[in-house]
Structures are given as structure tokens and as C-alpha cells.
Design a protein around this motif. Structure first.
Motif, PDB file in Angstrom:
ATOM      1  N   ASP A  88       0.846  -1.196   0.000  1.00 30.98           N
ATOM      2  CA  ASP A  88       0.000   0.000   0.000  1.00 30.98           C
ATOM      3  C   ASP A  88       0.878   1.241   0.000  1.00 30.98           C
ATOM      4  OD1 ASP A  88      -2.474  -1.279   0.025  1.00 30.98           O
ATOM      5  OD2 ASP A  88      -2.497  -1.437   2.205  1.00 30.98           O
ATOM      6  N   THR A  89       0.652   2.124  -0.974  1.00 31.79           N
ATOM      7  CA  THR A  89       1.346   3.409  -0.995  1.00 31.79           C
ATOM      8  C   THR A  89       0.433   4.424  -0.332  1.00 31.79           C
ATOM      9  OG1 THR A  89       2.217   2.787  -3.170  1.00 31.79           O
ATOM     10  CG2 THR A  89       2.585   5.053  -2.437  1.00 31.79           C
ATOM     11  N   SER A  90       0.922   5.079   0.715  1.00 30.61           N
ATOM     12  CA  SER A  90       0.053   5.985   1.452  1.00 30.61           C
ATOM     13  C   SER A  90       0.803   7.241   1.866  1.00 30.61           C
ATOM     14  CB  SER A  90      -0.509   5.288   2.706  1.00 30.61           C
ATOM     15  OG  SER A  90      -1.394   6.132   3.409  1.00 30.61           O
ATOM     16  N   ALA A  91       0.077   8.348   1.905  1.00 27.68           N
ATOM     17  CA  ALA A  91       0.617   9.623   2.385  1.00 27.68           C
ATOM     18  C   ALA A  91      -0.465  10.313   3.202  1.00 27.68           C
ATOM     19  CB  ALA A  91       1.049  10.515   1.216  1.00 27.68           C
ATOM     20  N   ALA A  92      -0.043  11.000   4.262  1.00 26.56           N
ATOM     21  CA  ALA A  92      -0.992  11.675   5.145  1.00 26.56           C
ATOM     22  C   ALA A  92      -0.367  12.944   5.685  1.00 26.56           C
ATOM     23  CB  ALA A  92      -1.400  10.756   6.296  1.00 26.56           C
ATOM     24  N   VAL A  93      -1.222  13.872   6.062  1.00 21.82           N
ATOM     25  CA  VAL A  93      -0.759  15.125   6.668  1.00 21.82           C
ATOM     26  C   VAL A  93      -1.431  15.288   8.025  1.00 21.82           C
ATOM     27  CG1 VAL A  93      -0.655  17.643   6.478  1.00 21.82           C
ATOM     28  CG2 VAL A  93      -0.378  16.216   4.432  1.00 21.82           C
ATOM     29  N   ILE A  94      -0.627  15.546   9.046  1.00 21.15           N
ATOM     30  CA  ILE A  94      -1.133  15.804  10.394  1.00 21.15           C
ATOM     31  C   ILE A  94      -0.624  17.156  10.858  1.00 21.15           C
ATOM     32  CG2 ILE A  94      -0.614  15.199  12.804  1.00 21.15           C
ATOM     33  CD1 ILE A  94      -1.396  12.376  12.231  1.00 21.15           C
ATOM     34  N   ARG A  95      -1.523  17.952  11.410  1.00 18.11           N
ATOM     35  CA  ARG A  95      -1.125  19.256  11.956  1.00 18.11           C
ATOM     36  C   ARG A  95      -1.501  19.286  13.437  1.00 18.11           C
ATOM     37  NH1 ARG A  95      -2.512  24.520   8.662  1.00 18.11           N
ATOM     38  NH2 ARG A  95      -0.439  24.028   7.813  1.00 18.11           N
ATOM     39  N   ASP A  96      -0.501  19.444  14.282  1.00 18.31           N
ATOM     40  CA  ASP A  96      -0.705  19.499  15.735  1.00 18.31           C
ATOM     41  C   ASP A  96      -1.489  18.294  16.243  1.00 18.31           C
ATOM     42  OD1 ASP A  96       0.657  21.931  15.739  1.00 18.31           O
ATOM     43  OD2 ASP A  96      -1.199  23.095  15.541  1.00 18.31           O
ATOM     44  N   GLY A  97      -1.201  17.133  15.679  1.00 17.40           N
ATOM     45  CA  GLY A  97      -1.846  15.897  16.108  1.00 17.40           C
ATOM     46  C   GLY A  97      -3.192  15.624  15.492  1.00 17.40           C
ATOM     47  N   VAL A  98      -3.695  16.544  14.663  1.00 16.33           N
ATOM     48  CA  VAL A  98      -5.014  16.377  14.027  1.00 16.33           C
ATOM     49  C   VAL A  98      -4.834  15.987  12.565  1.00 16.33           C
ATOM     50  CG1 VAL A  98      -7.205  17.491  13.461  1.00 16.33           C
ATOM     51  CG2 VAL A  98      -6.028  18.066  15.590  1.00 16.33           C
ATOM     52  N   LEU A  99      -5.517  14.945  12.151  1.00 18.30           N
ATOM     53  CA  LEU A  99      -5.389  14.433  10.786  1.00 18.30           C
ATOM     54  C   LEU A  99      -6.090  15.345   9.789  1.00 18.30           C
ATOM     55  CD1 LEU A  99      -4.411  12.009   9.042  1.00 18.30           C
ATOM     56  CD2 LEU A  99      -6.661  10.986   9.421  1.00 18.30           C
TER      57      LEU A  99
END
Length: 339
Positions: A14-25
Motif C-alpha cells: 500500500d502506498t500511502s501519504a498523510a498530513v497531520i497538523r498538531d496531532g489532528v489528521l
């Protein structure tokens, strides 16, 4: 000042990317690879090639869905291992290139730790459902079966683990023997809901401490099929649901017996489950039953966070960023390690 982390996951197929800001998805994008279904398992060379095709559009989509510009990123977190080396190399190389181009640090992430820390992902700033320390986490997947005592986000102790096969591997291989297709775990789960969990009895190991073993169960399952097929070639087709239900019940019983023992011995009632097998509905039901009978405070991840995903990588990267725990540019992936 806000801290924004891009997470990249490429440990298997699985190719995956995510962005989290200050612990919030803010975003979590996953591209799966259907090419492996024809082979009954993940083909490492095909997986790494697919990652090369997917990683740029997946990262681009994650940044777009997060509603940010890449220049707002504070760090790039990536799965360094364990996993398939070819697949990991794609994610590692991309992370190095992106971090260099943006002049931001890289954060290496242990894939197993990330599964545990998936419980700390917040989908809204008001989300308060995270476990309290210390807690026990049952980490179960196709490659791992462990009981982990989590004292802090950066302090984890494996107190029990499989000495041979993992629970997910037992599901997949038994499913393959029955000709159910790949991946076998979800198929076994679906059929188990239609069968009798007490229809067949299979071998349960007697391993001291909190360690697991599933090789004997697989052998017991195989021998039972062999003996029954000699008497009736249509045995599997006639008993698929009952076989799956009995197999699933046996695996869950093995898992929960050791977890129950660990919770009692350590005096811990805060208990979590993580990894791909945590999507199994029978295992989730068992957790709810134990919560009702033993007073456990349980933590079960959303289905989106059970499989390999970059949200858990970004979450782990966020905590490591707070500790200023960065990795050098000469970091190389690794295939095997424990927490």
C-alpha cells in the motif's frame, strides 16, 4: 506555531501519504495494489514498481486534500522498517528528495510503533479518545503478533510475541489451503459470520509466558482437511463457513488468553488492539466482551487505521518531531526489527 508533518508509508503493497497538523489528521490517502491477487500473495518486485508509480500522485493528493502548500510542512516522516526492502526504499528515497528540496528534517518511523500510536490520531481537535499510559496493546497482523506494554509514546516494551507464525499469516495460509483467495483474512472473517465456531476443534499451543505460536494450529488445520478430503472430496465446499468460524474462534481464543493473562499480571485495564487483524469483527467482539466482563477500558482503531496507512506514520513523526528526533540523510531501510 503549528507543526505540520507529512507521513509516507510504503512498507508492503500500500502506498500511502498523510498530513497531520498538531496531532489532528488533515488527510490520509492510500493506493492499494490489485496486481498481487493473481499470485496469491505480495510479489516484492511488483510491489516496489507500483510504489514508484503511485508515490508522487499519492503525496500530491494528500497535500491537496489537507488544504496546505508543501512549503508549510515542518518535516517528512517515513516508514524505515520493518517491511519489504524494495518497497521501503521507494518511500525512503522519496522522503529524502522531498526533505532536501524543502530544506526540512526527516523523521524515521518504526512501522510497528506506528500501528500502536495510531490510537493517538485525532480527527478533530476535540477528540479525547486516546489511551492513558500505561496500556497494553495487542498488535496483530500478517507478519506480527505481539503484546506490547506502552509506558509512553516513546517507551514501548514487547512482553510477548509469536515464536513462529503470526495470527494474520495463519488466517491467510489456511484460507489459501481452502482455495478462498487472497487476502485470506477478510474472506475467513466474512464466512465465519455464517458458520458455527464450535463445529471443529483445532490444536492450541501451550507456550509459557505471554508468547504466541500459530504453526501448530496451521498444521492441525491442514491435517484435518487432508483426513476429511480423503473421505469426502467435497468436504471443504460443504463446510467452508464452519471451518472459517472454528479457525477464527481458535485464533481469537489463543490471542485473548495471553492478553488476559498479561492484563491480570501487570494490573492494567487499559487495553488496545492494532494492526491488520484488528479489523476482524470476531476479535473486536471479543474485546467488547472482555470490557464488559473484566472492566477493561478498550481502544479499537477505526477500520481506516487498521491496515498500513500513513496517518499512523505522520502521528508517530509528530511525536518524534516534538523531541527533535530527526534522522540523517544516509539512513537506509531495514526489513526486520522488533520495537
Amino acid at each position: 506555531m503549528s507543526i505540520t508533518i507529512l507521513g509516507i508509508e510504503s512498507s508492503c503493497d500500500d502506498t500511502s501519504a498523510a498530513v497531520i497538523r498538531d496531532g489532528v489528521l488533515l488527510s490520509n490517502v492510500i493506493a492499494s495494489q490489485a496486481v498481487h491477487e493473481a499470485y496469491g500473495g505480495v510479489v516484492p518486485e511488483l510491489a516496489s514498481r507500483a510504489h514508484q508509480q503511485n508515490i508522487i500522485p499519492v503525496v500530491g493528493e494528500a497535500v491537496k486534500r489537507a488544504g496546505i502548500d508543501k512549503t508549510e510542512l515542518n518535516a517528512v516522516a517515513f516508514t524505515r522498517g520493518p517491511g519489504l526492502l524494495g518497497s521501503l526504499l521507494v518511500g525512503t528515497s522519496f522522503a529524502k528528495g522531498l526533505a532536501t528540496s524543502l530544506d526540512i528534517p526527516m523523521v524515521e518511523v518504526n512501522h510497528l510503533q506506528a500501528h500502536v500510536l495510531a490510537h493517538f490520531i485525532k480527527e478533530t481537535p476535540e477528540d479525547k479518545n486516546q489511551p492513558d499510559f500505561p496500556f497494553l496493546c495487542l498488535l496483530v497482523s500478517g507478519g506480527n503478533s505481539q503484546i506490547i506494554k506502552v509506558n509512553a509514546y516513546n517507551e514501548m516494551e514487547v512482553i510477548g510475541q509469536t515464536i513462529d507464525d503470526a495470527a494474520g499469516e495463519a488466517f491467510d495460509k489456511c484460507a489459501k489451503v481452502m482455495g478462498l483467495g487472497y487476502p485470506g483474512g477478510p474472506i475467513v472473517n466474512r464466512l465465519a459470520n455464517e458458520g458455527n465456531p464450535k463445529a471443529f476443534a483445532f490444536s492450541k499451543p501451550h507456550i509459557p509466558g505471554y508468547d504466541y505460536s500459530f504453526s501448530g494450529l496451521k498444521t492441525s488445520f491442514l491435517y484435518r482437511l487432508r483426513d476429511e478430503l480423503e473421505k469426502d472430496p467435497g468436504f471443504i465446499e460443504k463446510n467452508k463457513a464452519d471451518l472459517c468460524a472454528s479457525l477464527q474462534a481458535t485464533v481469537i481464543d489463543i490471542l485473548m488468553n495471553k492478553l488476559r493473562k498479561a492484563a491480570k499480571d501487570f494490573g492494567i485495564c487499559e487495553v488496545a488492539v492494532a494492526g491488520g487483524v484488528s479489523a476482524n469483527t470476531g476479535l473486536r467482539d471479543a474485546f467488547h466482551e472482555h470490557a464488559e466482563k473484566l472492566g477493561w477500558k478498550i481502544h479499537i482503531p477505526k477500520f481506516a487505521f487498521t491496515t498500513d496507512n500513513a496517518a499512523m506514520v505522520a502521528m508517530t513523526g509528530y511525536y518524534k518531531y516534538l523531541d527533535q528526533e530527526f534522522c540523517p540523510m544516509d539512513a537506509v531501510p531495514f526489513s526486520r526489527v522488533v520495537i
